[in-house]
Design an enzyme around this catalytic site. Structure first.
Site, short mmCIF file in Angstrom:
data_model
loop_
_atom_site.label_atom_id
_atom_site.label_comp_id
_atom_site.label_asym_id
_atom_site.label_seq_id
_atom_site.Cartn_x
_atom_site.Cartn_y
_atom_site.Cartn_z
N ILE A 1 -14.03 5.05 -15.83
CA ILE A 1 -12.44 5.07 -15.57
C ILE A 1 -12.27 4.90 -14.04
O ILE A 1 -13.03 5.46 -13.13
CB ILE A 1 -11.84 6.43 -15.66
CG1 ILE A 1 -12.21 6.76 -17.30
CG2 ILE A 1 -10.26 6.26 -15.61
CD1 ILE A 1 -11.71 8.13 -17.73
N SER B 1 -6.38 10.66 -8.51
CA SER B 1 -4.93 11.51 -8.84
C SER B 1 -4.48 10.54 -9.93
O SER B 1 -4.72 9.78 -10.67
CB SER B 1 -3.95 11.29 -7.71
OG SER B 1 -3.68 9.73 -7.45
N TYR C 1 4.51 -6.65 -7.60
CA TYR C 1 3.96 -5.70 -8.60
C TYR C 1 3.98 -6.28 -10.02
O TYR C 1 3.08 -6.36 -10.52
CB TYR C 1 4.53 -4.20 -8.47
CG TYR C 1 3.96 -3.30 -9.34
CD1 TYR C 1 2.66 -2.79 -9.25
CD2 TYR C 1 4.79 -2.91 -10.55
CE1 TYR C 1 2.07 -1.97 -10.17
CE2 TYR C 1 4.09 -2.00 -11.29
CZ TYR C 1 3.03 -1.46 -11.23
OH TYR C 1 2.57 -0.60 -11.95
#
Length: 273
Positions: free
Chosen positions: A8, A13, A147
């Protein structure tokens, strides 16, 4: 092998951290990566509290050599979760093309670097790739031009890769959260004086920020997203697209049935009015 292994990215966080802990609790061997392992404290504390262990390793998704080096140290891999990413708020006239390229490097090319390095291992295990995109990968949103462009690119890339990878036994899925209550929002790089610097776009930016604060007031938790991702990791036949909440499904549905684009334009124009 009785224990399956998942790697992962972006686990210091938020969704990545929660998914690493949830996967470990579900019996996965978790290789939890992050650019700076000095920031592993929160993850290690959460893992200890949950009574599980995770294998923390350094991985800078923007550096192909880092991805190759990290994956070269793994003998067996059953799943990859591309989670690392960074938010960005801005508009084209007021930022440089280099700013936009930086957003693409993290959110698009970072996914490609890690996935490319992992695919030989995943072919061997008949494994799977889960990539966290966003509802912003389906619907372009004001002041999120760079984004959303990156997330649109990830969506298109993975949608195109999925049938090809399937011929080699590898399944591909994209995970699309809506608003999530995590550190992600605080890391979008918006300066304290952004409104003062916005010039002719100040009224629109102010309206957008007001709307966004409201959306995140009722945001999904990272733990809730993580639970859905762990279910997808374990699914016998994982779906290509996972929308992680009712709000995300409703929002994405607006785009998926909007054949001429007018509904989405009306919706997002109201955010900056």
């Amino acid at each position: 092998m009785s224990t399956k292994t998942v790697l992962i990215t972006g686990t210091s966080s938020g969704i990545g951290l929660a998914t690493a802990v949830a996967a470990a609790r579900s019996g996965w061997r978790v290789i939890a990566t992050m650019r700076d392992t000095a920031k592993a404290g929160a993850l290690l504390a959460a893992a200890e509290e949950a009574g599980v262990t995770v294998d923390v390793r350094a991985l800078d998704v923007t550096a192909p050599a880092s991805a190759e080096s990290c994956l070269a140290g793994i003998d067996h891999l059953d799943a990859l979760v591309n989670n690392a990413g960074a938010g960005h708020v801005g508009t084209l006239e007021q930022e440089s093309v280099e700013d936009v390229r930086a957003v693409m490097e993290v959110n698009f090319f970072g996914v490609l670097h890690v996935t490319k390095a992992a695919l030989p291992l995943l072919r061997a295990s008949k494994g799977r790739v889960l990539t966290v995109t966003s509802v912003g990968g389906l619907i372009g949103q004001p002041f999120n031009e760079a984004y959303c462009a990156a997330k649109f690119a990830v969506e298109g890339f993975m949608e195109s890769l999925a049938p090809v990878a399937a011929t080699a036994g590898v399944s591909i899925s994209v995970v699309e959260p809506g608003a999530v209550a995590s550190e992600f929002v605080s890391n979008v790089g918006l300066a304290d004086n952004a409104l003062e610097q916005a010039g002719p776009y100040a009224p629109a930016l102010s309206a957008y920020l007001d709307r966004t604060r409201g959306a995140f007031a009722d945001a999904q938790t990272p733990q809730d997203v993580a639970a859905r991702m762990v279910d997808l990791l374990a699914a016998e036949q994982p779906a290509f697209r996972l929308l992680t909440s009712d709000a995300a499904r409703a929002f994405a549905g607006t785009k998926l049935k909007d054949l001429d684009g007018s509904t989405v334009q009306a919706l997002t124009s109201a955010w900056v009015a």
